[in-house]
Design an enzyme around this catalytic site. Structure first.
Site, PDB file in Angstrom:
ATOM      1  N   GLU A   1       0.823  -1.222   0.000  1.00 18.67           N
ATOM      2  CA  GLU A   1       0.000   0.000   0.000  1.00 18.67           C
ATOM      3  C   GLU A   1       0.854   1.268   0.000  1.00 18.67           C
ATOM      4  O   GLU A   1       0.494   2.256  -0.634  1.00 18.67           O
ATOM      5  CB  GLU A   1      -0.876   0.040   1.259  1.00 18.67           C
ATOM      6  CG  GLU A   1      -2.307  -0.340   1.002  1.00 18.67           C
ATOM      7  CD  GLU A   1      -3.109  -0.436   2.294  1.00 18.67           C
ATOM      8  OE1 GLU A   1      -2.952   0.419   3.174  1.00 18.67           O
ATOM      9  OE2 GLU A   1      -3.891  -1.390   2.417  1.00 18.67           O
ATOM     10  N   ASP A   2       1.959   1.225   0.711  1.00 17.52           N
ATOM     11  CA  ASP A   2       2.648   2.492   1.022  1.00 17.52           C
ATOM     12  C   ASP A   2       4.066   2.613   0.482  1.00 17.52           C
ATOM     13  O   ASP A   2       4.753   3.595   0.786  1.00 17.52           O
ATOM     14  CB  ASP A   2       2.697   2.679   2.557  1.00 17.52           C
ATOM     15  CG  ASP A   2       1.312   2.802   3.152  1.00 17.52           C
ATOM     16  OD1 ASP A   2       0.398   3.206   2.429  1.00 17.52           O
ATOM     17  OD2 ASP A   2       1.142   2.474   4.339  1.00 17.52           O
TER      18      ASP A   2
HETATM   19  N1  LIG Z   1      -3.742   5.770  14.221  1.00 15.37           N
HETATM   20  C1  LIG Z   1      -2.748   6.183  13.415  1.00 15.37           C
HETATM   21  N2  LIG Z   1      -2.737   5.767  12.125  1.00 15.37           N
HETATM   22  C2  LIG Z   1      -1.719   6.199  11.328  1.00 15.37           C
HETATM   23  C3  LIG Z   1      -0.715   7.044  11.813  1.00 15.37           C
HETATM   24  N3  LIG Z   1       0.154   7.275  10.816  1.00 15.37           N
HETATM   25  C4  LIG Z   1      -0.272   6.605   9.756  1.00 15.37           C
HETATM   26  N4  LIG Z   1      -1.418   5.955  10.054  1.00 15.37           N
HETATM   27  C5  LIG Z   1      -2.156   5.190   9.077  1.00 15.37           C
HETATM   28  O1  LIG Z   1      -3.239   6.024   8.680  1.00 15.37           O
HETATM   29  C6  LIG Z   1      -4.198   5.199   8.060  1.00 15.37           C
HETATM   30  C7  LIG Z   1      -5.554   5.797   8.184  1.00 15.37           C
HETATM   31  O2  LIG Z   1      -5.561   7.125   7.753  1.00 15.37           O
HETATM   32  P1  LIG Z   1      -5.762   7.662   6.265  1.00 15.37           P
HETATM   33  O3  LIG Z   1      -4.474   8.083   5.680  1.00 15.37           O
HETATM   34  O4  LIG Z   1      -6.835   8.673   6.356  1.00 15.37           O
HETATM   35  O5  LIG Z   1      -6.104   6.394   5.423  1.00 15.37           O
HETATM   36  P2  LIG Z   1      -7.506   5.806   5.030  1.00 15.37           P
HETATM   37  O6  LIG Z   1      -7.966   6.656   3.885  1.00 15.37           O
HETATM   38  O7  LIG Z   1      -7.167   4.405   4.632  1.00 15.37           O
HETATM   39  O8  LIG Z   1      -8.386   5.877   6.258  1.00 15.37           O
HETATM   40  C8  LIG Z   1      -4.084   3.851   8.740  1.00 15.37           C
HETATM   41  O9  LIG Z   1      -3.992   2.943   7.724  1.00 15.37           O
HETATM   42  P3  LIG Z   1      -4.971   1.717   7.574  1.00 15.37           P
HETATM   43  O10 LIG Z   1      -5.056   1.437   6.119  1.00 15.37           O
HETATM   44  O11 LIG Z   1      -6.251   1.917   8.326  1.00 15.37           O
HETATM   45  O12 LIG Z   1      -4.178   0.616   8.252  1.00 15.37           O
HETATM   46  P4  LIG Z   1      -2.763   0.099   7.807  1.00 15.37           P
HETATM   47  O13 LIG Z   1      -2.995  -1.267   7.327  1.00 15.37           O
HETATM   48  O14 LIG Z   1      -2.271   1.004   6.698  1.00 15.37           O
HETATM   49  O15 LIG Z   1      -1.914   0.198   9.040  1.00 15.37           O
HETATM   50  C9  LIG Z   1      -2.781   3.941   9.556  1.00 15.37           C
HETATM   51  O16 LIG Z   1      -1.867   2.879   9.355  1.00 15.37           O
HETATM   52  C10 LIG Z   1      -0.762   7.488  13.172  1.00 15.37           C
HETATM   53  O17 LIG Z   1       0.071   8.257  13.659  1.00 15.37           O
HETATM   54  N5  LIG Z   1      -1.812   7.018  13.929  1.00 15.37           N
END
Ligand SMILES: Nc1nc2c(ncn2[C@@H]2O[C@H](COP(=O)(O)OP(=O)(O)O)[C@@H](OP(=O)(O)OP(=O)(O)O)[C@H]2O)c(=O)[nH]1
Length: 179
Positions: free
Chosen positions: A56-57
């Site tokens: 994803e990233d």
């Molecule tokens: N709580 C938190 N989240 C953070 C932080 N920095 C980065 N993230 C990431 O931000 C994602 C959610 O925020 P958005 O960038 O708005 O992404 P989204 O559109 O998928 O919701 C999460 O990914 P995700 O797709 O929901 O999960 P993942 O599989 O990427 O980890 C999480 O991993 C942080 O400081 N705190």
């Protein structure tokens, strides 16, 4: 394999930081993988924990993961990889649908990931207040819908002895933050 996954993910996420602080991004996949390791899950699942955000990233794709770590790890990572071309609602609905139907190990990864993000979010809310919602694509109400839908669906089809303690930890955190 786990150490190779840690090294691969560390290199792939090099220079990236978390949203709410300048903490290196890799700290999140490491905590997710360690939680899976504490449950004595398979090396493939723990490796997928380290690698779960690489596709994803970072510039790597699923074929790269398959080449380095095999089909099993690649399949787990693929099942928990969002299609960033879709809308927020579509991506989150897809994760909820995956939870309903996916095999156990994919669910274990999803909840370990969501729990770590939510505990971080809770701490950041306590320290920095509501302003942190601005760092995300969705605010409190949408996140509430998403997290509560995860809780509703994460236990489906699992026997009592297949549910790790951290599922309940996630449910409690959802109630604290969104209840
Ligand atoms: N709580 C938190 N989240 C953070 C932080 N920095 C980065 N993230 C990431 O931000 C994602 C959610 O925020 P958005 O960038 O708005 O992404 P989204 O559109 O998928 O919701 C999460 O990914 P995700 O797709 O929901 O999960 P993942 O599989 O990427 O980890 C999480 O991993 C942080 O400081 N705190």
């Amino acid at each position: 394999m786990k150490n190779k996954a840690l090294m691969f993910a560390t290199k792939a996420h090099e220079g990236q930081t978390r949203k709410n602080s300048d903490t290196p991004y890799i700290t999140h996949p490491i905590r997710v993988a360690k939680r899976l390791e504490m449950e004595s899950y398979s090396d493939e699942l723990i490796s997928a924990g380290y690698l779960h955000d690489v596709v994803e990233d970072t510039p790597y794709n699923i074929a790269d993961i398959e080449k380095e770590f095999g089909t099993r790890v690649a399949n787990i990572v693929a099942a928990h990889t969002e299609d960033k071309s879709k809308s927020w609602k579509e991506r989150k609905q897809h994760t909820i649908d995956t939870l309903k139907s996916a095999e156990k190990e994919v669910r274990y990864l999803i909840i370990a990931d969501k729990l770590d993000n939510l505990l971080g979010l809770e701490q950041d809310l306590n320290e920095q207040g509501d302003a942190i919602w601005e760092n995300f694509n969705a605010g409190f109400e949408k996140q509430k819908w998403y997290h509560q839908a995860i809780v509703k669906n994460m236990y489906l089809g699992l026997e009592e002895d297949e549910i790790p303690c951290y599922f309940q930890e996630f449910e409690k955190a959802v109630n604290r933050v969104f209840g």
